[in-house]
Design a protein around this motif. Structure first.
Motif, PDB file in Angstrom:
ATOM      1  N   GLU A 127      16.105 -30.511  11.903  1.00 52.86           N
ATOM      2  CA  GLU A 127      15.068 -29.677  12.528  1.00 52.86           C
ATOM      3  C   GLU A 127      13.690 -30.009  11.957  1.00 52.86           C
ATOM      4  O   GLU A 127      12.696 -30.074  12.695  1.00 52.86           O
ATOM      5  N   ALA A 128      13.639 -30.226  10.646  1.00 46.42           N
ATOM      6  CA  ALA A 128      12.368 -30.594  10.013  1.00 46.42           C
ATOM      7  C   ALA A 128      11.900 -31.957  10.497  1.00 46.42           C
ATOM      8  O   ALA A 128      10.701 -32.167  10.759  1.00 46.42           O
ATOM      9  N   ALA A 129      12.826 -32.882  10.641  1.00 46.29           N
ATOM     10  CA  ALA A 129      12.478 -34.217  11.121  1.00 46.29           C
ATOM     11  C   ALA A 129      11.948 -34.144  12.552  1.00 46.29           C
ATOM     12  O   ALA A 129      10.964 -34.819  12.899  1.00 46.29           O
ATOM     13  N   TYR A 130      12.560 -33.330  13.376  1.00 44.13           N
ATOM     14  CA  TYR A 130      12.106 -33.190  14.763  1.00 44.13           C
ATOM     15  C   TYR A 130      10.703 -32.588  14.808  1.00 44.13           C
ATOM     16  O   TYR A 130       9.862 -33.020  15.606  1.00 44.13           O
ATOM     17  N   TYR A 131      10.467 -31.616  13.943  1.00 43.49           N
ATOM     18  CA  TYR A 131       9.123 -31.032  13.879  1.00 43.49           C
ATOM     19  C   TYR A 131       8.086 -32.107  13.546  1.00 43.49           C
ATOM     20  O   TYR A 131       7.046 -32.219  14.205  1.00 43.49           O
ATOM     21  N   LEU A 132       8.376 -32.914  12.520  1.00 38.95           N
ATOM     22  CA  LEU A 132       7.425 -33.952  12.118  1.00 38.95           C
ATOM     23  C   LEU A 132       7.272 -35.019  13.206  1.00 38.95           C
ATOM     24  O   LEU A 132       6.182 -35.552  13.412  1.00 38.95           O
ATOM     25  N   ALA A 133       8.346 -35.312  13.890  1.00 33.18           N
ATOM     26  CA  ALA A 133       8.296 -36.330  14.947  1.00 33.18           C
ATOM     27  C   ALA A 133       7.423 -35.877  16.112  1.00 33.18           C
ATOM     28  O   ALA A 133       6.785 -36.700  16.780  1.00 33.18           O
ATOM     29  N   THR A 134       7.387 -34.582  16.363  1.00 31.33           N
ATOM     30  CA  THR A 134       6.673 -34.067  17.535  1.00 31.33           C
ATOM     31  C   THR A 134       5.316 -33.469  17.192  1.00 31.33           C
ATOM     32  O   THR A 134       4.550 -33.120  18.091  1.00 31.33           O
ATOM     33  N   ASN A 141       1.495 -33.598  16.053  1.00 30.35           N
ATOM     34  CA  ASN A 141       0.430 -34.592  16.142  1.00 30.35           C
ATOM     35  C   ASN A 141      -0.662 -34.421  15.095  1.00 30.35           C
ATOM     36  O   ASN A 141      -1.632 -35.178  15.095  1.00 30.35           O
ATOM     37  N   PHE A 142      -0.509 -33.421  14.211  1.00 29.51           N
ATOM     38  CA  PHE A 142      -1.599 -33.161  13.263  1.00 29.51           C
ATOM     39  C   PHE A 142      -1.085 -32.933  11.843  1.00 29.51           C
ATOM     40  O   PHE A 142      -1.690 -32.218  11.049  1.00 29.51           O
ATOM     41  N   VAL A 143       0.043 -33.545  11.528  1.00 27.58           N
ATOM     42  CA  VAL A 143       0.589 -33.480  10.172  1.00 27.58           C
ATOM     43  C   VAL A 143       0.855 -34.909   9.714  1.00 27.58           C
ATOM     44  O   VAL A 143       1.615 -35.634  10.349  1.00 27.58           O
ATOM     45  N   THR A 144       0.215 -35.308   8.616  1.00 28.79           N
ATOM     46  CA  THR A 144       0.471 -36.646   8.075  1.00 28.79           C
ATOM     47  C   THR A 144       0.210 -36.670   6.582  1.00 28.79           C
ATOM     48  O   THR A 144      -0.588 -35.884   6.054  1.00 28.79           O
ATOM     49  N   GLY A 145       0.919 -37.553   5.893  1.00 31.06           N
ATOM     50  CA  GLY A 145       0.753 -37.708   4.457  1.00 31.06           C
ATOM     51  C   GLY A 145       1.406 -36.615   3.637  1.00 31.06           C
ATOM     52  O   GLY A 145       1.210 -36.540   2.421  1.00 31.06           O
ATOM     53  N   GLU A 146       2.210 -35.786   4.285  1.00 26.73           N
ATOM     54  CA  GLU A 146       2.774 -34.621   3.606  1.00 26.73           C
ATOM     55  C   GLU A 146       4.208 -34.872   3.125  1.00 26.73           C
ATOM     56  O   GLU A 146       4.938 -35.690   3.690  1.00 26.73           O
ATOM     57  N   THR A 147       4.583 -34.123   2.100  1.00 23.96           N
ATOM     58  CA  THR A 147       5.977 -34.056   1.682  1.00 23.96           C
ATOM     59  C   THR A 147       6.476 -32.656   2.004  1.00 23.96           C
ATOM     60  O   THR A 147       5.959 -31.663   1.474  1.00 23.96           O
ATOM     61  N   ILE A 148       7.435 -32.566   2.900  1.00 24.71           N
ATOM     62  CA  ILE A 148       7.998 -31.292   3.321  1.00 24.71           C
ATOM     63  C   ILE A 148       9.302 -31.065   2.567  1.00 24.71           C
ATOM     64  O   ILE A 148      10.271 -31.807   2.744  1.00 24.71           O
ATOM     65  N   ASN A 149       9.322 -30.067   1.702  1.00 19.51           N
ATOM     66  CA  ASN A 149      10.542 -29.746   0.962  1.00 19.51           C
ATOM     67  C   ASN A 149      11.464 -28.895   1.837  1.00 19.51           C
ATOM     68  O   ASN A 149      11.066 -27.824   2.294  1.00 19.51           O
ATOM     69  N   VAL A 150      12.650 -29.410   2.082  1.00 19.29           N
ATOM     70  CA  VAL A 150      13.673 -28.639   2.791  1.00 19.29           C
ATOM     71  C   VAL A 150      14.720 -28.314   1.737  1.00 19.29           C
ATOM     72  O   VAL A 150      15.717 -29.009   1.589  1.00 19.29           O
ATOM     73  N   ALA A 151      14.420 -27.271   0.967  1.00 22.15           N
ATOM     74  CA  ALA A 151      15.144 -27.115  -0.295  1.00 22.15           C
ATOM     75  C   ALA A 151      15.358 -25.675  -0.731  1.00 22.15           C
ATOM     76  O   ALA A 151      15.664 -25.423  -1.896  1.00 22.15           O
ATOM     77  N   GLY A 152      15.159 -24.735   0.174  1.00 21.31           N
ATOM     78  CA  GLY A 152      15.473 -23.359  -0.162  1.00 21.31           C
ATOM     79  C   GLY A 152      14.747 -22.786  -1.360  1.00 21.31           C
ATOM     80  O   GLY A 152      15.248 -21.896  -2.033  1.00 21.31           O
ATOM     81  N   GLY A 153      13.559 -23.325  -1.667  1.00 23.82           N
ATOM     82  CA  GLY A 153      12.804 -22.838  -2.819  1.00 23.82           C
ATOM     83  C   GLY A 153      13.112 -23.549  -4.124  1.00 23.82           C
ATOM     84  O   GLY A 153      12.683 -23.110  -5.198  1.00 23.82           O
ATOM     85  N   HIS A 154      13.802 -24.674  -4.033  1.00 24.17           N
ATOM     86  CA  HIS A 154      14.240 -25.425  -5.219  1.00 24.17           C
ATOM     87  C   HIS A 154      13.083 -25.753  -6.161  1.00 24.17           C
ATOM     88  O   HIS A 154      13.226 -25.687  -7.389  1.00 24.17           O
TER      89      HIS A 154
END
Length: 247
Positions: A219-226, A228-241
């Motif tokens: 789901e996170a990958a699909y969000y980033l793929a679609t 148009n205004f997010v780049t250079g970011e690291t998205i943690n999919v980690a439950g608050g890790h």
């Protein structure tokens, strides 16, 4: 209906397989890749042999595999809109026990695979002045665990995080977005491979007190793929890790 095309490496099991399922069901044409042809064919069969999915086996650490994936995508689907550099290897080993072969394996598969496949695909994205590259890192780059020594794979993953930011800077003017997803503990075959019998036993590493599911990374990958205004970011999919501890 106009379909977009995504290349997904490391797509035969776990997160990569779920990404294939997710993108294929959301109006994408998918090119699957894995080094293990038998596993790749099984994954394709398990997904129901969808007409908008094709696959190609090959070692992603070799540039010719990236070239073959590019050529196949263009031949069958005519465009390359998204690249997900999911293929990787990871295993804990104490720093003092790491040998040169260990280091070479992680740098070849994790970093070179991501580097060279991106290098092959970006020229196609430049032609259309549009594209999205999604790299897979790990929360452990920014949140080391004393009881989980993994310096060899983590140095390669740290390099991927840095590569993401540099590519985002270099190709932002060309409308090519480059981001990293950093997963926490995700339910996948990787856990068993590195000797974790019960992945749920690691739930306490996350503030949400559970491990993640492959679909949540997809789901996170699909969000980033679609997006148009997010780049250079690291998205943690980690439950608050990375931001706190449950004690």
């Amino acid at each position: 209906m106009t379909y977009k095309t995504v290349i997904i490496t490391g797509a035969s099991t776990g997160i990569g397989k779920e990404m294939t399922r997710y993108f294929a069901s959301h109006e994408y044409q998918v090119v699957m890749n894995s080094s293990n042809e038998e596993n790749l064919k099984k994954a394709y069969d398990d997904l129901g042999k969808p007409s908008n999915v094709i696959y190609l086996a090959g070692d992603i650490s070799k540039k010719e595999t990236g070239l073959a994936l590019r050529d196949l995508a263009l031949k069958e689907f005519e465009t390359i809109d998204v690249l997900i550099n999911n293929a990787g290897v990871f295993s804990p080993k104490p720093f003092l026990d790491v040998e040169e072969d260990d280091l070479n394996q992680y740098w070849n598969v994790n970093l070179k695979g991501t580097f060279f496949t991106s290098q092959v695909v970006i020229p196609e994205m430049l032609k259309q002045n549009n594209g999205s590259i999604i790299n897979i890192g790990t929360v452990l780059v920014d949140h080391a665990i004393a009881g989980f020594p993994a310096t060899a794979p983590l140095t390669s993953k740290g390099a991927i995080h840095t590569l993401t930011r540099q590519l985002a800077a270099e190709f932002g003017k060309n409308n090519i977005r480059v981001n990293t997803i950093a997963p926490g503990i995700i339910r996948s075959p990787l856990q068993a491979k590195i000797g974790i019998e019960d992945a749920d036993s690691l739930s306490g590493l996350h503030l949400l007190n559970r491990i993640g599911e492959p679909k949540e990374v997809a789901e996170a990958a699909y969000y980033l793929a679609t997006s148009n205004f997010v780049t250079g970011e690291t998205i943690n999919v980690a439950g608050g890790h990375t931001i706190g501890h449950a004690i």
